[in-house]
Design a protein around this motif. Structure first.
Motif, short mmCIF file in Angstrom:
data_model
loop_
_atom_site.label_atom_id
_atom_site.label_comp_id
_atom_site.label_asym_id
_atom_site.label_seq_id
_atom_site.Cartn_x
_atom_site.Cartn_y
_atom_site.Cartn_z
N THR A 72 0.87 -1.33 0.07
CA THR A 72 0.00 -0.33 0.31
C THR A 72 0.71 1.50 -0.61
N LEU A 73 1.00 1.97 -0.80
CA LEU A 73 1.26 3.32 -0.79
C LEU A 73 0.62 4.60 -0.44
N GLN A 74 0.49 5.19 0.15
CA GLN A 74 0.06 6.70 0.73
C GLN A 74 0.80 7.78 -0.43
N GLU A 75 -0.53 8.51 -1.32
CA GLU A 75 -0.30 9.27 -2.55
C GLU A 75 -1.13 10.83 -2.25
N GLN A 76 -0.45 11.74 -2.79
CA GLN A 76 -0.99 12.98 -2.64
C GLN A 76 -0.88 13.72 -4.07
N ILE A 77 -1.92 14.33 -4.15
CA ILE A 77 -1.87 14.94 -5.27
C ILE A 77 -1.87 15.77 -5.08
N ILE A 78 -0.45 16.54 -6.43
CA ILE A 78 0.08 17.60 -6.33
C ILE A 78 -0.36 18.69 -7.18
N CYS A 137 -2.06 14.85 -14.13
CA CYS A 137 -1.31 15.03 -12.55
C CYS A 137 -0.24 14.72 -12.41
N LYS A 138 0.23 15.56 -11.24
CA LYS A 138 1.62 15.56 -10.14
C LYS A 138 0.63 14.89 -8.89
N PHE A 139 1.90 13.70 -8.78
CA PHE A 139 1.76 12.95 -7.71
C PHE A 139 3.06 12.96 -6.90
N GLN A 140 2.20 12.28 -5.68
CA GLN A 140 3.97 11.86 -5.17
C GLN A 140 3.16 11.18 -3.19
N VAL A 141 3.97 10.35 -3.92
CA VAL A 141 4.13 9.13 -2.76
C VAL A 141 4.36 9.49 -0.66
N THR A 142 3.92 9.67 -0.24
CA THR A 142 4.36 10.21 0.89
C THR A 142 4.92 9.17 2.05
N GLY A 143 4.61 7.90 1.44
CA GLY A 143 4.79 6.70 2.19
C GLY A 143 4.21 5.55 1.82
N SER A 199 9.09 8.61 1.16
CA SER A 199 8.69 9.64 0.36
C SER A 199 9.44 10.15 -1.17
N GLY A 200 8.97 10.00 -1.79
CA GLY A 200 9.69 9.94 -3.53
C GLY A 200 8.80 10.95 -4.56
N ALA A 201 9.67 11.08 -5.75
CA ALA A 201 9.53 12.86 -6.16
C ALA A 201 7.74 12.62 -7.39
N ILE A 202 8.73 13.41 -7.19
CA ILE A 202 6.89 14.16 -7.67
C ILE A 202 7.20 14.05 -9.68
N THR A 203 6.22 13.14 -9.63
CA THR A 203 6.46 12.08 -10.54
C THR A 203 4.81 12.33 -11.82
N ASP A 204 4.38 12.60 -12.85
CA ASP A 204 3.73 13.00 -13.80
C ASP A 204 2.66 11.32 -14.44
N PHE A 205 1.31 11.93 -14.25
CA PHE A 205 0.86 10.46 -14.57
C PHE A 205 -0.35 11.29 -15.66
N GLN A 206 -0.73 10.33 -16.35
CA GLN A 206 -1.73 10.39 -17.46
C GLN A 206 -3.02 9.44 -17.67
N ASN A 207 -3.74 9.98 -18.20
CA ASN A 207 -5.30 9.08 -17.59
C ASN A 207 -5.10 8.43 -18.28
N LEU A 255 11.05 4.22 -5.98
CA LEU A 255 10.65 4.24 -4.27
C LEU A 255 11.92 3.57 -3.68
N THR A 256 12.32 4.57 -3.05
CA THR A 256 12.89 4.07 -2.02
C THR A 256 12.22 2.86 -0.47
N GLY A 257 13.29 2.30 0.19
CA GLY A 257 12.68 2.01 1.25
C GLY A 257 13.46 0.91 2.59
N GLN A 258 12.94 0.77 3.23
CA GLN A 258 13.62 0.23 4.29
C GLN A 258 13.14 -1.35 4.45
N VAL A 259 13.69 -2.16 4.68
CA VAL A 259 13.22 -3.56 5.31
C VAL A 259 12.48 -3.64 6.48
#
Length: 276
Positions: A115-121, A130-136, A172-180, A188-192
């Motif tokens: 699961t990813l929490q995302e924010q619409i920028i 739209c531009k989105f960013q993963v926040t966790g 948290s990831g970089a802001i990315t572009d998504f097309q409908n 993404l990076t993360g910890q085990v």
């Protein structure tokens, strides 16, 4: 040689051990035995991702869910350690046994639930870009000795019924572009946070994921789920065909390397005592 010179030599030896020492190669154990160096998983291009609580007109946050199965266990150089094949019912038991006898990993599977929490920028005026960013976020990876993940109908099952072997969190990831019409890509990076040492050794530390989400004409050979393991995919939510590669790293010095460091540091202490 005086004390300062000896200490300098021993310190350099210790530094060399840390910088040039071999690190324990991660290994993974399954029905094909133990293989190394384990580097990660190639998640299937027919995997799925879908939104929860996505309402671009009233909220700028939502959850992206992801499930998939591995088509290969990969080495640290990215090449396959084992190719895996998906079967969707028990009638394929003979094929599973044949593949296992050939060392092709047909009778077991690896699945991932994330699961990813995302924010619409921001979005354009028509909401087609739209531009989105993963926040966790978080992930769990399962090993199942029965290859039963089923994605051939709208009711997907068998993704969380194995033994959990890895868990972790995403940064948290970089802001990315998504097309409908086509979707987009995220890195993404993360910890085990959990390693099941019955199957993977040593403990893994970090992870990197590259994922592609596809919509519209970019979708191929994909049946969008309406439910996954009994959980409904909400009406009005967006369902993507998903593809991903996930790698892991472990930076644990081998015992021999630690012993050499101990000898080097112990030598410094011994020389200091003799000098006194």
């Amino acid at each position: 040689m005086n004390f300062k010179k000896i200490a300098a030599v021993l310190s350099m030896a210790g530094a060399t051990v840390f910088s040039g020492a071999a690190f324990a190669d991660p290994s993974i154990t399954n029905l094909d035995g133990t293989k190394t160096p384990f580097g990660g998983f190639d998640w299937a291009s027919g995997s799925a991702a879908w939104t929860s609580n996505f309402d671009v007109l009233h909220s700028n946050t939502f959850t992206l869910n992801y499930v998939g199965w591995a088509t290969a266990v990969t080495a640290t150089n990215g090449n396959p350690l084992t190719q895996l094949y998906q079967f969707d019912n028990s009638a394929d038991g003979i094929a599973n046994s044949l593949l296992q006898s050939l060392g092709l990993g047909g009778s077991y599977e690896y699945t991932v639930v994330a699961t990813l929490q995302e924010q619409i920028i921001s979005c354009d005026a028509t909401f087609t870009s739209c531009k989105f960013q993963v926040t966790g976020g978080s992930f769990d990876i399962y090993y199942d000795t029965t290859a039963n993940a089923n994605s051939t109908s709208a009711t997907w099952t068998g993704f969380n019924d194995g033994t959990k072997i890895l868990s972790g969190s995403f940064n948290s990831g970089a802001i990315t572009d998504f097309q409908n019409t086509t979707g987009g890509q995220a890195n993404l990076t993360g910890q085990v946070t959990y390693t099941n040492n019955t199957y993977i050794n040593p403990n893994l530390v970090s992870t990197n994921v590259t994922s592609t989400l596809q919509l519209g004409t970019a979708v191929t050979n994909f049946t969008a789920p309406t439910s996954v393991d009994g959980n409904s995919v909400g009406a009005g939510q967006i369902v993507f065909q998903a593809d991903a590669n996930q790698t892991f790293s472990s930076k644990v010095p081998e015992p021999a390397s630690l012993a050499l460091v101990g000898l080097a540091l112990g030598g410094v202490g011994f020389v200091a005592r003799r000098r006194k």
